[in-house]
Design an enzyme around this catalytic site. Structure first.
Site, PDB file in Angstrom:
ATOM      1  CG  HIS A 231      -0.566   0.148   2.513  1.00 22.81           C
ATOM      2  ND1 HIS A 231      -0.408   1.370   3.123  1.00 22.81           N
ATOM      3  CD2 HIS A 231      -0.241  -0.777   3.444  1.00 22.81           C
ATOM      4  CE1 HIS A 231      -0.010   1.183   4.383  1.00 22.81           C
ATOM      5  NE2 HIS A 231       0.113  -0.117   4.601  1.00 22.81           N
ATOM      6  CG  ASP A 249       2.021   0.741   7.901  1.00 23.86           C
ATOM      7  OD1 ASP A 249       1.677   0.248   6.817  1.00 23.86           O
ATOM      8  OD2 ASP A 249       1.235   0.934   8.840  1.00 23.86           O
ATOM      9  CD  GLU A 283      -3.372  -1.173   4.895  1.00 22.18           C
ATOM     10  OE1 GLU A 283      -3.347  -2.219   5.570  1.00 22.18           O
ATOM     11  OE2 GLU A 283      -3.050  -0.069   5.373  1.00 22.18           O
ATOM     12  CD  GLU A 284      -1.985   2.513   7.169  1.00 20.53           C
ATOM     13  OE1 GLU A 284      -2.724   1.983   8.019  1.00 20.53           O
ATOM     14  OE2 GLU A 284      -0.760   2.321   7.104  1.00 20.53           O
ATOM     15  CG  ASP A 311       1.239  -3.350   5.106  1.00 24.34           C
ATOM     16  OD1 ASP A 311       2.078  -2.464   5.318  1.00 24.34           O
ATOM     17  OD2 ASP A 311       0.049  -3.274   5.497  1.00 24.34           O
ATOM     18  CG  HIS A 388      -0.496   3.582  12.017  1.00 26.08           C
ATOM     19  ND1 HIS A 388      -1.579   2.814  12.362  1.00 26.08           N
ATOM     20  CD2 HIS A 388      -0.060   3.083  10.838  1.00 26.08           C
ATOM     21  CE1 HIS A 388      -1.784   1.888  11.441  1.00 26.08           C
ATOM     22  NE2 HIS A 388      -0.864   2.036  10.503  1.00 26.08           N
TER      23      HIS A 388
HETATM   24  N1  BES Z   1       0.694  -2.359   7.955  1.00 26.26           N
HETATM   25  C1  BES Z   1      -0.443  -2.329   8.793  1.00 26.26           C
HETATM   26  C2  BES Z   1      -0.859  -3.711   9.260  1.00 26.26           C
HETATM   27  C3  BES Z   1       0.023  -4.377  10.272  1.00 26.26           C
HETATM   28  C4  BES Z   1       0.505  -3.688  11.374  1.00 26.26           C
HETATM   29  C5  BES Z   1       0.293  -5.718  10.131  1.00 26.26           C
HETATM   30  C6  BES Z   1       1.311  -4.353  12.301  1.00 26.26           C
HETATM   31  C7  BES Z   1       1.055  -6.390  11.066  1.00 26.26           C
HETATM   32  C8  BES Z   1       1.557  -5.700  12.147  1.00 26.26           C
HETATM   33  C9  BES Z   1      -1.606  -1.724   8.045  1.00 26.26           C
HETATM   34  O1  BES Z   1      -1.224  -0.667   7.243  1.00 26.26           O
HETATM   35  C10 BES Z   1      -2.588  -1.204   9.048  1.00 26.26           C
HETATM   36  O2  BES Z   1      -2.307  -0.294   9.754  1.00 26.26           O
HETATM   37  N2  BES Z   1      -3.750  -1.833   9.125  1.00 26.26           N
HETATM   38  C11 BES Z   1      -4.764  -1.400  10.067  1.00 26.26           C
HETATM   39  C12 BES Z   1      -6.066  -2.088   9.762  1.00 26.26           C
HETATM   40  C13 BES Z   1      -6.670  -1.650   8.441  1.00 26.26           C
HETATM   41  C14 BES Z   1      -7.820  -2.533   8.105  1.00 26.26           C
HETATM   42  C15 BES Z   1      -7.064  -0.211   8.481  1.00 26.26           C
HETATM   43  C16 BES Z   1      -4.338  -1.757  11.486  1.00 26.26           C
HETATM   44  O3  BES Z   1      -3.616  -2.725  11.692  1.00 26.26           O
HETATM   45  O4  BES Z   1      -4.740  -1.063  12.414  1.00 26.26           O
HETATM   46 ZN    ZN Z   2      -0.775   0.962   8.792  1.00 22.17          ZN
END
Ligand code: BES
Ligand code: ZN
Length: 692
Positions: A231, A249, A283-284, A311, A388
């Site tokens: 992403h 990320d 994605e976020e 990712d 984040h």
């Molecule tokens: N890269 C992250 C996902 C992640 C974080 C995977 C830490 C493994 C370990 C992704 O960009 C993200 O932040 N995803 C969100 C959920 C999404 C559905 C908005 C999250 O994990 O809060």
């Molecule tokens: Zn993220």
């Protein structure tokens, strides 16, 4: 909730780690000052979610606790309820789901009520939508050549550009859209003009930031599609600092797949099946870009035979190198990916791990019924805690890019083995090669580690090391290094060269002048035998300062200094209070060079703790250049006569053998042996050359 029932529905907002703190009901489009909401759209549009019915009460309570209205229920079927609410309240729902339903606390996002209702009625996806892929590993030339072309410096450059040029890559921001435009341009720059089979396109969405897609149409099976994605967007959970560099990320994932695309183009890769590299938008904020793209592939019955999600690839948060995300992914394809690692990236360790929620774009492909895998930079528990936030910078990840390189190798192997095809390497540029150590003009003694960097668009096939024009060693695997035993080279000026050959056998050479200056009678550390060594024949051999101390007590840097690490030291006590052997010298009694049958004096300087219990055992061997432990012959046990520094000495007769050694073992208590385990033992070896 029943994830299976929802498996073909739209998108998921997971147990969003960023929202685990007390919820901030903040509109996503109010995050960064630079951004702009899409024109003619409500600032806070209504959206729909489907959610486990058991969670509805918690969601209502949380919203009402914040002084907000409970969401409208628009449908219920089985265990699933569809709700309508303002988009700005999604983070609050995420927080509730995260806190209450630790496992699989996701919900599915829908842009319309019809989609939400359809999701509830959707059939369970039992079998993948695609034809079964061929998971046999039978393209080693393709895989090895593509992997050899990868250069971590390019991965670092892309991470740096994405994370420092755009203050945020948030999906509604101008800078998020600019990042997509830059990436499309960068990718286009890799594509040779005659490649009509390659297209770089923007996939537009209802928000500002597009997704970016590079499509290489397959030569033989264009309808079968292999996808590598990551992403493009970034986000922050901070309410005060809008900066969202997103270096890990997920600039890292984008940079990783970008390097694979660059090599594919540089090496004239023409896949038999169609390959797509995709940088997803948004994605976020609920996997929205990947959702749109996966659904488009499903709706048009495209035969996607395999998807890889990258990712976060450049933060080594666990002992294992790769966490294979085992939920919301395809088990058979995951096994294929781990086979790729085992076969093509030996030394890279992996283990299974889970997000326990739909944490990234793989979930979009999984719910659309396509086989997807996500090799992740760590186990979930070891994940990078700085994502984040403004601290998700390159400096807080692997600044060498070596970690991300492992994922570029995985992605190359994935593409090469699934999409197959051919390479046409028309590389006319010679490799870039440089000797990074020793420095030009250096004066060298003993064993010297010669290190180089070598890169090339078509890949490096080997690096030769030459001394005065003669090849001494060839290395075929990066990092290209050579341990030069300068003891075998006469003292004086010499030319040291590293010559790299690329995949079309174009050579390039880096040369430096160095001076070899080995004192025949002062030992240098030999990293091959792992002990001090006098490399050429003399009448004496002195360990200098190399043996001063014991284990990690004192300055003995290369401890234990026993041949091939064949015996270790006791770890108790402290330097120059407790026992250590600090120095060894061997010299012929008649002052002539070492030779078989000559009488030599061995002197050991020890630090004595206690005259009653401390004893020095001395041994010799005529064959020190062996593997494992040499065969030691006992000389004598000597006793110190006072505390503190003491020189103890005796004589023995040299046996035959070109590379000989002595061992000093200084011990507290115990009995004579060449290697003992007591906690105050110090073992030290001294290796020296003897005339034949
Ligand atoms: N890269 C992250 C996902 C992640 C974080 C995977 C830490 C493994 C370990 C992704 O960009 C993200 O932040 N995803 C969100 C959920 C999404 C559905 C908005 C999250 O994990 O809060
Ligand atoms: Zn993220």
């Amino acid at each position: 909730m029943n994830m299976k029932r929802l498996a073909s529905a739209v998108m998921v907002l997971g147990c969003v780690s960023a929202f685990a703190k007390p919820p901030v009901a903040k509109a996503p489009d109010a995050k960064a000052p630079a951004e702009k909401a899409p024109a003619a759209k409500s600032k806070d549009p209504e959206v729909w979610i489907t959610i486990g019915s058991d969670a509805v009460g918690f969601v209502n309570a949380a919203l009402m606790g914040e002084g907000l209205a409970a969401p409208a229920r628009v449908g219920e079927k089985g265990q699933v309820t569809a709700l309508r609410l303002p988009e700005s309240q999604l983070p609050l729902v995420s927080a509730v789901m995260h806190n209450q339903f630790h496992r699989c606390g996701g919900f599915f996002y829908h842009g319309t009520e019809a989609e939400a209702l359809a999701a509830m009625n959707a059939p369970v996806v039992e079998t993948p939508r695609s034809l079964a892929a061929n998971y046999t590993l039978d393209n080693p030339y393709l895989v090895n050549t593509m992997q050899a072309g990868l250069d971590p410096a390019n991965i670092l450059a892309t991470i740096t550009h994405l994370s420092t040029t755009y203050p945020t890559r948030y999906f509604t921001s101008e800078t998020g859209a600019a990042a997509a435009a830059w990436l499309a341009d960068e990718w286009q720059g890799y594509v040779p003009l005659d490649r009509d089979d390659v297209a770089i396109t923007l996939f537009g969405h209802s928000w500002l930031q597009p997704s970016v897609i590079a499509t290489i149409t397959g030569t033989t099976f264009p309808d079968e599609i292999v996808i590598v994605g990551g992403h493009l967007d970034s986000t922050t959970s901070s309410t005060t600092n809008p900066a969202a560099p997103g270096a890990d990320d997920d600039a890292s994932g984008i940079a990783t797949l970008t390097e694979v695309l660059r090599v594919a183009m540089a090496q004239g890769y023409r896949p038999a099946k169609t390959v797509k590299f995709i940088a997803y938008a948004a994605e976020e904020v609920g996997l929205r870009g990947s959702q749109a793209i996966a659904q488009e592939h499903k709706a048009n019955n495209r035969n996607v035979i395999g998807v890889l999600q990258l990712d976060m690839t450049n933060y080594k948060g666990s002992t294992v190198d790769v966490g294979i995300i085992s939920d919301f992914t395809n088990a058979a394809q995951n096994t294929f990916v781990t086979n790729l690692i085992g076969t093509y990236i030996p030394g890279v360790q992996w283990a299974n791990t889970q997000c326990n929620y739909a944490c990234s774009d793989h979930a979009s492909w999984n719910s659309a019924g396509f086989p997807v895998s996500m090799p992740f930079e760590a186990l979930f528990d070891g994940r990078n805690q700085r994502i984040h936030s403004a601290a998700d910078t390159l400096a807080n990840t692997d600044v060498t890019g070596a970690h991300a390189l492992k994922f570029a190798k995985i992605a190359s192997a994935f593409v090469a083995e699934l999409a197959e095809g051919t390479l046409t390497i028309t590389d006319t540029t010679e490799p870039a090669v440089a000797i990074t150590a020793p420095a030009a003009g250096a004066t060298l003694t003993g064993s010297v580690s010669v290190t180089t960097t070598a890169t090339d668009a078509s890949g490096i096939s080997r690096v030769e090391f030459l001394v005065d024009g003669a090849v001494k060693f060839t290395d075929t695997v990066a990092p290209y290094t050579f341990t030069w035993d300068t003891g075998a080279t006469p003292n004086g000026a010499h030319t040291l060269e590293a010559r790299a050959y690329d995949r079309v056998n174009l050579p390039a050479t880096s040369a430096i002048q160095v001076t070899v200056s080995n004192s025949a009678s002062v030992a240098g550390y030999d990293p091959a035998l792992r002990a001090p060594r006098c490399f050429s024949v003399s009448e004496s051999c002195d360990s200098g300062a190399l043996l001063n101390g014991r284990a990690n007590l004192g300055p003995e840097v290369n401890f234990p200094n026993t041949i091939n690490n064949s015996c270790s030291d006791g770890l108790s006590g402290s330097y120059h209070s407790d026992e250590s052997n600090d120095h060894i010298k061997v010299a012929t009694v008649d002052g002539t060079p070492f030779g078989p049958g000559k009488l030599v004096r061995i002197e050991a300087t020890v630090w004595c703790f206690n005259v009653t219990n401390d004893k020095l055992d001395l041994y010799y061997t005529g064959n020190a250049a062996t593997s494992g432990s040499p065969a030691w012959t006992f000389i004598a046990t000597l006793r110190p006569t006072a505390k503190g520094r003491q020189v103890l000495s005796t004589t023995y007769t040299l046996p035959a053998g070109a590379v000989q050694a002595v061992r000093a073992r200084f011990r507290y208590g115990g009995s004579p042996t060449a290697c003992g385990t007591s906690s105050y033992n110090d073992h030290d070896d001294l290796v020296f050359a003897v005339q034949p």
